[in-house]
Design an enzyme around this catalytic site. Structure first.
Site, PDB file in Angstrom:
ATOM      1  N   ASP A   1      -7.144 -38.072  55.775  1.00 11.05           N
ATOM      2  CA  ASP A   1      -6.391 -37.766  54.554  1.00 11.05           C
ATOM      3  C   ASP A   1      -7.301 -37.788  53.326  1.00 11.05           C
ATOM      4  O   ASP A   1      -8.272 -38.555  53.275  1.00 11.05           O
ATOM      5  CB  ASP A   1      -5.244 -38.781  54.403  1.00 11.05           C
ATOM      6  CG  ASP A   1      -4.150 -38.264  53.489  1.00 11.05           C
ATOM      7  OD1 ASP A   1      -4.189 -37.068  53.115  1.00 11.05           O
ATOM      8  OD2 ASP A   1      -3.258 -39.058  53.138  1.00 11.05           O
TER       9      ASP A   1
ATOM     10  N   ASN B   1       3.372 -30.410  57.521  1.00 10.61           N
ATOM     11  CA  ASN B   1       2.382 -29.687  56.700  1.00 10.61           C
ATOM     12  C   ASN B   1       2.720 -28.207  56.504  1.00 10.61           C
ATOM     13  O   ASN B   1       2.135 -27.549  55.639  1.00 10.61           O
ATOM     14  CB  ASN B   1       0.964 -29.842  57.266  1.00 10.61           C
ATOM     15  CG  ASN B   1       0.367 -31.212  57.044  1.00 10.61           C
ATOM     16  OD1 ASN B   1      -0.386 -31.721  57.865  1.00 10.61           O
ATOM     17  ND2 ASN B   1       0.690 -31.858  55.916  1.00 10.61           N
TER      18      ASN B   1
HETATM   19  C1  IPE Z   1      -0.943 -36.626  57.205  1.00 13.23           C
HETATM   20  O1  IPE Z   1      -1.437 -36.374  55.945  1.00 13.23           O
HETATM   21  C2  IPE Z   1      -1.171 -35.444  58.098  1.00 13.23           C
HETATM   22  C3  IPE Z   1      -2.571 -35.159  58.403  1.00 13.23           C
HETATM   23  C4  IPE Z   1      -3.602 -35.869  58.057  1.00 13.23           C
HETATM   24  C5  IPE Z   1      -2.785 -33.980  59.192  1.00 13.23           C
HETATM   25  P1  IPE Z   1      -0.501 -35.843  54.769  1.00 13.23           P
HETATM   26  O2  IPE Z   1      -1.318 -35.774  53.553  1.00 13.23           O
HETATM   27  O3  IPE Z   1       0.188 -34.593  55.194  1.00 13.23           O
HETATM   28  O4  IPE Z   1       0.592 -37.003  54.690  1.00 13.23           O
HETATM   29  P2  IPE Z   1       1.593 -37.404  53.527  1.00 13.23           P
HETATM   30  O5  IPE Z   1       2.383 -36.178  53.185  1.00 13.23           O
HETATM   31  O6  IPE Z   1       0.764 -37.847  52.362  1.00 13.23           O
HETATM   32  O7  IPE Z   1       2.416 -38.503  54.093  1.00 13.23           O
HETATM   33  C1  IPE Z   2      -5.671 -34.141  54.834  1.00  4.18           C
HETATM   34  O1  IPE Z   2      -5.994 -33.980  53.503  1.00  4.18           O
HETATM   35  C2  IPE Z   2      -5.746 -32.850  55.621  1.00  4.18           C
HETATM   36  C3  IPE Z   2      -4.450 -32.318  56.033  1.00  4.18           C
HETATM   37  C4  IPE Z   2      -3.290 -32.858  55.874  1.00  4.18           C
HETATM   38  C5  IPE Z   2      -4.487 -31.038  56.707  1.00  4.18           C
HETATM   39  P1  IPE Z   2      -4.893 -33.550  52.463  1.00  4.18           P
HETATM   40  O2  IPE Z   2      -4.858 -32.050  52.412  1.00  4.18           O
HETATM   41  O3  IPE Z   2      -3.598 -34.189  52.774  1.00  4.18           O
HETATM   42  O4  IPE Z   2      -5.496 -34.110  51.122  1.00  4.18           O
HETATM   43  P2  IPE Z   2      -4.694 -34.802  49.951  1.00  4.18           P
HETATM   44  O5  IPE Z   2      -3.901 -35.924  50.546  1.00  4.18           O
HETATM   45  O6  IPE Z   2      -3.806 -33.750  49.356  1.00  4.18           O
HETATM   46  O7  IPE Z   2      -5.747 -35.266  49.007  1.00  4.18           O
HETATM   47 MG    MG Z   3      -2.729 -35.935  52.206  1.00  2.00          MG
END
Ligand code: IPE
Ligand code: IPE
Ligand code: MG
Length: 251
Positions: free
Chosen positions: A27, A75
């Site tokens: 994340d 997502n």
């Molecule tokens: C969790 O991260 C999913 C992945 C790392 C693929 P998100 O960024 O989507 O999670 P939330 O929405 O902050 O809970």
């Molecule tokens: C995790 O990074 C990757 C995926 C969920 C695909 P994020 O895209 O959630 O990054 P933040 O949380 O918005 O910074």
């Molecule tokens: Mg995220």
């Protein structure tokens, strides 16, 4: 033999007490990019490099399984451009990295509802899983369109069908049978879960499988999660007392 295998393991880590299976919620890609004035997709590109490095590190240090959360069932709610970029990135990476991973003895698996992914991506995924099925160096699992609640529903449906067909009695349903109907059927449960970027939640990841997993949170954004950061996570893991409900951890 052992000393060669763990040659690159930092000396302050105990090779006898490494997690066998590490899971990561990668994340913070978006925030990493935004902080640098870059588009979010730049963070995903960098994040992919981080994952590749972590896989190599796990292999070097004798960790036998790595599971990474790459795309959740939630997502899809992101802007279409970002979703498209991610799905293309997975496909590009697979095409580019498969030969090398296979050569290094990586077994690759994908978990999640793959049927909703673009057909060309599904083809690459099936091909890579089949090609690397018997590799032994490390089991690398990538969760794509994965949601733990969906996975548990899938298991319930499969078991209900077996009952309906008279092949199973409800009283016979136990933990091991449920586990066999999850996507992770032939993988031991994670010993250590790492979530980067300071968020402290599971976001629908491996809810069943993480029942007794040690959890490590770090503020580092995923693209910056390097060997040093992983080393810190392992040091923290090695200080834990895994009691599994007992009073003392058994030897
Ligand atoms: C969790 O991260 C999913 C992945 C790392 C693929 P998100 O960024 O989507 O999670 P939330 O929405 O902050 O809970
Ligand atoms: C995790 O990074 C990757 C995926 C969920 C695909 P994020 O895209 O959630 O990054 P933040 O949380 O918005 O910074
Ligand atoms: Mg995220």
């Amino acid at each position: 033999m052992t000393s060669k295998l763990f040659a690159k393991l930092p000396p302050d880590l105990n090779p006898q007490n490494l997690p066998q299976h590490v899971a990561v919620i990668m994340d913070g890609n978006g925030r990493w990019a935004t902080r640098r004035g870059l588009p979010r997709i730049a963070g995903h590109r960098q994040g992919a490099k981080t994952l590749k490095e972590l896989l190599r590190c796990c292999k070097d240090w004798g960790i036998k399984a790595l599971t990474a959360y790459a795309f959740s069932t939630e997502n899809w709610r992101r802007p279409i451009e970002e979703v498209d970029f991610l799905l293309h990135l997975f496909e590009r990476l697979l095409r580019r990295e498969l030969t090398q991973m296979h050569r290094e003895g990586v077994r690759i698996s994908f978990i999640g509802d793959l049927s909703l992914l673009p057909k060309s991506l599904q083809t690459e995924m099936q091909r890579s899983m089949a090609q690397t099925l018997y590799n032994q160096a490390i089991h690398f699992t990538v969760a794509v369109n994965y949601g733990s609640r969906n996975e548990i529903i899938k298991a319930c449906r499969e078991l209900a069908e077996l009952v309906q067909q008279g092949e199973l009695k409800p009283q016979q349903i136990n933990e091991s049978l449920v586990a066999q109907h999850l996507y992770t059927t032939d993988t031991p449960e994670p010993d250590l879960l790492i979530r980067t970027s300071g968020e402290m939640r599971l976001s629908n990841f491996l809810l069943w499988q993480l029942a007794y997993t040690e959890i490590y949170f770090t503020d580092i954004f995923w693209p910056d999660f390097d060997r040093t950061a992983f080393h810190q996570a392992l040091l923290s893991y090695q200080k834990r007392d895994r009691r599994f409900g007992q009073i003392q951890a058994s030897a």
